[in-house]
Design a protein around this motif. Structure first.
Motif, PDB file in Angstrom:
ATOM      1  N   TYR B 168      34.060  -2.962 -10.145  1.00  0.00           N
ATOM      2  CA  TYR B 168      33.667  -4.337 -10.707  1.00  0.00           C
ATOM      3  C   TYR B 168      32.398  -4.776  -9.651  1.00  0.00           C
ATOM      4  O   TYR B 168      32.325  -4.399  -8.634  1.00  0.00           O
ATOM      5  N   ASP B 169      31.539  -5.210 -10.445  1.00  0.00           N
ATOM      6  CA  ASP B 169      30.192  -5.671  -9.596  1.00  0.00           C
ATOM      7  C   ASP B 169      29.723  -7.278  -9.876  1.00  0.00           C
ATOM      8  O   ASP B 169      29.590  -7.746 -11.104  1.00  0.00           O
ATOM      9  N   MET B 170      30.074  -8.015  -8.815  1.00  0.00           N
ATOM     10  CA  MET B 170      29.899  -9.424  -8.909  1.00  0.00           C
ATOM     11  C   MET B 170      28.376  -9.667  -9.141  1.00  0.00           C
ATOM     12  O   MET B 170      28.126 -10.883  -9.851  1.00  0.00           O
ATOM     13  N   LYS B 171      27.413  -8.649  -9.083  1.00  0.00           N
ATOM     14  CA  LYS B 171      26.208  -9.278  -9.292  1.00  0.00           C
ATOM     15  C   LYS B 171      25.694  -9.330 -10.649  1.00  0.00           C
ATOM     16  O   LYS B 171      25.243 -10.284 -11.302  1.00  0.00           O
ATOM     17  N   THR B 172      26.289  -8.159 -11.269  1.00  0.00           N
ATOM     18  CA  THR B 172      26.074  -8.496 -12.833  1.00  0.00           C
ATOM     19  C   THR B 172      26.868  -9.636 -13.415  1.00  0.00           C
ATOM     20  O   THR B 172      26.080 -10.229 -14.248  1.00  0.00           O
ATOM     21  N   GLN B 173      27.990 -10.240 -13.009  1.00  0.00           N
ATOM     22  CA  GLN B 173      28.582 -11.111 -13.520  1.00  0.00           C
ATOM     23  C   GLN B 173      27.834 -12.431 -13.326  1.00  0.00           C
ATOM     24  O   GLN B 173      27.604 -13.080 -14.286  1.00  0.00           O
ATOM     25  N   LEU B 174      27.167 -12.448 -12.132  1.00  0.00           N
ATOM     26  CA  LEU B 174      26.399 -13.718 -11.818  1.00  0.00           C
ATOM     27  C   LEU B 174      25.126 -13.855 -12.643  1.00  0.00           C
ATOM     28  O   LEU B 174      24.569 -14.773 -13.067  1.00  0.00           O
ATOM     29  N   ILE B 175      24.713 -12.474 -13.029  1.00  0.00           N
ATOM     30  CA  ILE B 175      23.423 -12.521 -13.603  1.00  0.00           C
ATOM     31  C   ILE B 175      23.765 -13.117 -14.995  1.00  0.00           C
ATOM     32  O   ILE B 175      22.964 -14.070 -15.587  1.00  0.00           O
TER      33      ILE B 175
END
Lengths: 310, 367
Positions: B168-175
């Motif tokens: 799971y990647d929070m950075k991608t989600q925030l993008i």
């Protein structure tokens, strides 16, 4: 060409326009005169097919436009009271937009834009943004936007509101030229009686949603043929004096305007001695006294007891 | 229809400030907030009593070994106060052989931290137990630690298709969250042009022209879709090609989902436009409402954070949560079009219903 039959409009329980009968002949210039809130804008919204009447009909060359408004829209140019332009675009871009939506042929559009800009005297400002224009210049582009498709009928809703006298004269002259040179039929609404006097062949006077008088200027002024209009300049205005003048038997109307009293009285009634006496009683001096030719303003005052600007 | 669309475009060309600001906000918001998520989460640890220093020293080393979390020795009062005031989600009180989690939160990060602490304490308990029976405890500890580092059996986790399971990647989600949020602003402002032009009389002038009402609505709505999607596309291209962010192998599918989201959001903005009387009122209400939608939809949080059924239901009424589901599935789990059919259908459904009601309300609204 255009006629309205018993045209009425109600908003909820409030009747804004009631049983208005009007007609406009080809090439004629007709004024719709009345104070703010008289129902002028609502009437022209119904004539231009923007608003459906509650009852009555609008006919163009004998055909009702209520069910099929496209007929009148093709031949109509409407100049709204508000500046309905894209403020963020230039004068040229605005005119191009209106030319496009009115489907002016592409090969003619540029010529028409330049011609219209010349007509309104803003050719040299065509690349400037509308928001940088003065009120008068905006009004001129507002009018120009309604002319690009060369309408046979032009409806102008108070096109000179809030502008300087110079711009107003320019606009009035422009409208006069449109009528004379192009034979455009004009319906002009205003609460400035002097504009209607200058521009229009016939006048409809509206008040409280009803047409209270109509006819040519001479016909309307003849309403006052049994009356004199007297202008009395005083050293200072005295409302009690005005009240007592109004109580004099021959006097019909009295209007206070600064330090001047405008008195409408029965024709040839001698009220001068009474005026002098009353002025003495109220310790007010009469500076100037003259009989004036009646205007449409006086007609309105006579018919309603109010001025157009009340 | 085309002249109306072109006029909107000409206005934008002359004043591209909002577009540029929102694009910059998308990128800056992501960079700023993901910078925060990449830093290790600090957790305060403390011990009380005479042996506190020795206990803290022992467990600080063990807890920080092989951990993405950062355990920092702290003053007991400060640690408790931070938790009480909500400045920290948790703190750990240590004893010689046990620990207490001090928390006032049910956030998933508490569970993750607690799981790590428990495993460290369990492992240490096993080692201590073995050492207690050994004659050479130091040698035994070295052997045990070596054995743990090189286990006899290893478990590999893979996806159903045999591929490596993406983390799971929070950075991608925030993008995606920030891109969708800023696009919602742009879309709303442009849909509101209908109301603006109605108030300023341009709408009536258009009605009197040969342009049909359908053509007028189509032009405004198409333009709002166009400019919203252009904004999203620019942001995606910046992330993919200028900032080299991994956005998966299905960029085309991402764009399809983003286009459907844009359509859906244009419809929702039309509905909101129909509910207000004046454009100024829209400018006051819309920016207050819109930032709440991604929050309710959980767009800024680890999936599963929001469990309240009412909030979940409200979130589902807006296209953001469905778009986020589809986008994250595509990027993180290589989902195909079939895999994201459900969120796509939900967005289309929201779009169609909102557009129908919205246009009706806008048309009835007298200004």
């Amino acid at each position: 060409m255009i006629e309205t039959i018993q045209l009425s409009k109600k908003f909820k329980d409030k009747t804004v326009v009631q049983d208005v009968d009007m007609y406009l002949d080809q090439g004629e210039s007709v004024g719709l005169l009345g104070p703010n809130g008289a129902g002028k804008s609502t009437t022209i919204s119904m004539i231009s097919s923007l608003l459906k009447p509650s009852s009555g009909d609008v006919k163009l060359n004998g055909e009702s436009i209520i069910k099929n408004p496209s007929d009148i829209r093709k031949v109509l140019g409407v100049v709204p009271q508000d500046i309905a332009l894209y403020q963020e675009l230039t004068a040229y871009e605005n005119l191009k937009f209106f030319g496009r939506i009115y489907r002016v042929p592409k090969d003619q559009l540029e010529d028409r834009i330049q011609h219209t800009l010349e007509l309104v005297g803003l050719k040299d400002r065509q690349k400037d943004l509308i928001k940088t224009f003065s009120g008068g210049m905006k009004r001129r582009i507002n009018i120009a936007s309604a002319l690009l498709h060369q309408p046979n009928i032009l409806i102008l809703d108070e096109p000179t509101v809030g502008i300087d006298p110079q711009s107003r004269n320019y606009i009035l002259e422009m409208i006069r030229r449109l009528k004379v040179q192009n034979g455009t039929t004009i319906l002009y609404t205003s609460h400035y009686m002097e504009e209607v006097e200058q521009l229009c062949d016939r006048v409809y006077i509206m008040d409280h949603g009803k047409v209270i008088a109509s006819g040519s200027q001479s016909e309307l002024l003849s309403i006052l043929s049994n009356e004199d209009t007297i202008s009395v300049q005083l050293s200072k205005m005295s409302p009690p004096l005005a009240k007592e003048v109004l109580a004099l038997e021959p006097v019909r109307q009295v209007e206070e305007d600064g330090d001047t009293l405008k008195i409408i009285s029965k024709k040839s009634s001698n009220i001068i001695s009474d005026l002098v006496r009353l002025a003495d009683q109220h310790q007010v001096k009469i500076i100037n006294f003259q009989m004036v030719n009646p205007s449409l303003e006086d007609v309105f005052l006579h018919l309603t007891g109010r001025t157009l600007r009340d | 229809m085309i002249p109306v669309f072109l006029a909107q475009l000409a206005k934008e060309r002359r004043h591209p400030v909002i577009l540029i600001v929102l694009i910059a906000a998308s990128v800056a918001g992501t960079v700023i907030f993901t910078g925060g998520t990449q830093a290790p989460t600090e957790i305060a640890i403390f011990s009380e009593g005479t042996q506190s220093e020795a206990i803290e020293e022992k467990w600080e080393t063990l807890l920080n070994h092989n951990s993405e979390l950062q355990f920092v020795v702290s003053n007991p009062e400060d640690a408790r106060e931070s938790v009480q005031q909500g400045q920290a989600d948790l703190a750990i009180r240590l004893t010689e052989t046990d620990y207490t989690v001090i928390t006032s939160s049910t956030m998933p990060d508490v569970a993750v931290a607690e799981q790590h602490v428990r495993s460290v304490f369990e492992q240490e308990a096993v080692i201590e137990s073995a050492l207690a029976q050994s004659v050479q405890p130091e040698l035994l500890r070295t052997e045990i630690e070596s054995a743990i580092g090189d286990p006899v059996m290893q478990m590999n986790v893979s996806s159903l298709g045999g591929d490596e399971l993406s983390g799971y990647d929070m950075k991608t989600q925030l993008i995606f969250a920030f891109t969708l949020l800023t696009a919602m602003f742009m879309i709303g402002f442009r849909v509101n042009n209908i109301l603006k032009d109605k108030v300023y009389g341009l709408w009536d002038r258009m009605i009197l022209s040969p342009v049909t009402k359908t053509g007028m609505y189509t032009a405004y709505i198409t333009y709002a879709f166009f400019i919203g999607f252009v904004q999203i596309l620019i942001v995606m291209l910046i992330f993919r090609y200028f900032m080299n962010v991994e956005l998966g192998d299905r960029f085309d599918l991402l764009l399809i989902v983003l286009a459907i989201f844009t359509f859906s959001m244009v419809s929702v903005a039309t509905l909101l436009t129909g509910l207000v009387k004046k454009p100024e009122l829209f400018y006051a209400i819309y920016p207050s409402v819109i930032p709440m939608i991604p929050i309710i939809s959980g767009a800024y949080m680890v999936p599963g954070t929001i469990t309240n059924p009412v909030l979940l239901f409200i979130g589902d009424l807006f296209p953001v949560s469905h778009a986020m589901d589809a986008l994250l599935d595509i990027v993180m789990y290589n989902a195909t079009l079939q895999d994201v059919t459900q969120p796509i259908m939900m967005m289309i459904l929201i779009g169609v219903i909102s557009m129908g009601i919205g246009v009706n309300l806008v048309e009835r609204r007298s200004v």
